[in-house]
Scaffold this motif. Sequence first.
Motif, PDB file in Angstrom:
ATOM      1  N   ILE A 297      10.394  25.945  30.931  1.00 38.09           N
ATOM      2  CA  ILE A 297      10.300  27.313  31.428  1.00 38.09           C
ATOM      3  C   ILE A 297       9.941  27.300  32.908  1.00 38.09           C
ATOM      4  CG2 ILE A 297       9.092  29.510  31.223  1.00 38.09           C
ATOM      5  CD1 ILE A 297       8.609  28.782  28.293  1.00 38.09           C
ATOM      6  N   VAL A 298      10.763  27.958  33.718  1.00 39.76           N
ATOM      7  CA  VAL A 298      10.491  28.122  35.141  1.00 39.76           C
ATOM      8  C   VAL A 298      10.575  29.610  35.444  1.00 39.76           C
ATOM      9  CG1 VAL A 298      11.242  27.579  37.486  1.00 39.76           C
ATOM     10  CG2 VAL A 298      11.454  25.865  35.685  1.00 39.76           C
ATOM     11  N   TYR A 299       9.480  30.166  35.947  1.00 41.31           N
ATOM     12  CA  TYR A 299       9.453  31.580  36.323  1.00 41.31           C
ATOM     13  C   TYR A 299       9.926  31.698  37.759  1.00 41.31           C
ATOM     14  CZ  TYR A 299       6.884  32.301  32.020  1.00 41.31           C
ATOM     15  OH  TYR A 299       6.515  32.333  30.690  1.00 41.31           O
ATOM     16  N   GLN A 300      11.200  32.062  37.942  1.00 37.01           N
ATOM     17  CA  GLN A 300      11.804  32.140  39.262  1.00 37.01           C
ATOM     18  C   GLN A 300      11.120  33.150  40.170  1.00 37.01           C
ATOM     19  OE1 GLN A 300      14.249  30.147  40.368  1.00 37.01           O
ATOM     20  NE2 GLN A 300      14.389  29.113  38.402  1.00 37.01           N
ATOM     21  N   GLU A 301      10.532  34.191  39.595  1.00 36.79           N
ATOM     22  CA  GLU A 301       9.908  35.248  40.408  1.00 36.79           C
ATOM     23  C   GLU A 301       8.655  34.772  41.145  1.00 36.79           C
ATOM     24  OE1 GLU A 301       8.615  35.847  36.095  1.00 36.79           O
ATOM     25  OE2 GLU A 301      10.514  35.504  37.118  1.00 36.79           O
ATOM     26  N   VAL A 302       8.053  33.676  40.720  1.00 39.80           N
ATOM     27  CA  VAL A 302       6.876  33.180  41.417  1.00 39.80           C
ATOM     28  C   VAL A 302       7.205  32.110  42.441  1.00 39.80           C
ATOM     29  CG1 VAL A 302       5.342  33.736  39.488  1.00 39.80           C
ATOM     30  CG2 VAL A 302       6.294  31.434  39.678  1.00 39.80           C
ATOM     31  N   LEU A 303       8.467  31.661  42.463  1.00 35.17           N
ATOM     32  CA  LEU A 303       8.882  30.672  43.439  1.00 35.17           C
ATOM     33  C   LEU A 303       9.321  31.364  44.730  1.00 35.17           C
ATOM     34  CD1 LEU A 303      11.002  28.345  41.136  1.00 35.17           C
ATOM     35  CD2 LEU A 303       8.665  27.989  41.917  1.00 35.17           C
ATOM     36  N   PRO A 304       8.984  30.792  45.876  1.00 34.19           N
ATOM     37  CA  PRO A 304       9.408  31.411  47.141  1.00 34.19           C
ATOM     38  C   PRO A 304      10.928  31.318  47.290  1.00 34.19           C
ATOM     39  CG  PRO A 304       8.403  29.279  47.564  1.00 34.19           C
ATOM     40  CD  PRO A 304       8.229  29.573  46.094  1.00 34.19           C
ATOM     41  N   ASN A 305      11.502  32.323  47.907  1.00 34.09           N
ATOM     42  CA  ASN A 305      12.946  32.310  48.165  1.00 34.09           C
ATOM     43  C   ASN A 305      13.242  31.317  49.257  1.00 34.09           C
ATOM     44  OD1 ASN A 305      13.398  34.271  46.264  1.00 34.09           O
ATOM     45  ND2 ASN A 305      13.245  35.953  47.724  1.00 34.09           N
ATOM     46  N   LEU A 306      14.147  30.403  48.988  1.00 31.20           N
ATOM     47  CA  LEU A 306      14.518  29.390  49.980  1.00 31.20           C
ATOM     48  C   LEU A 306      15.873  29.656  50.546  1.00 31.20           C
ATOM     49  CD1 LEU A 306      13.218  26.244  48.104  1.00 31.20           C
ATOM     50  CD2 LEU A 306      12.094  27.474  49.921  1.00 31.20           C
TER      51      LEU A 306
END
Length: 66
Positions: free
Chosen positions: A57-66
């Motif tokens: 599971i990876v929560y994309q919303e908590v990752l910074p936009n690159l």
Amino acid sequence: MTINKAQGQSVVHVGLDLRTAVFAHGQLYVALSRCTSPLRIKVLFAEDKQDMRTMNIVYQEVLPNL
């Protein structure tokens, strides 16, 4: 012991409860790599699991936009 607390330590026996998915990317690797021998690792899967896999599971919303 939690996976985060095990990071950086060597553990003689490891037991993983994978009836619920691993929370963050890389946590399963960390949990498995802490054990000093693969023969001392026990993994608990859900009863309905036939293929012995777990979701990463990876929560994309908590990752910074690159």
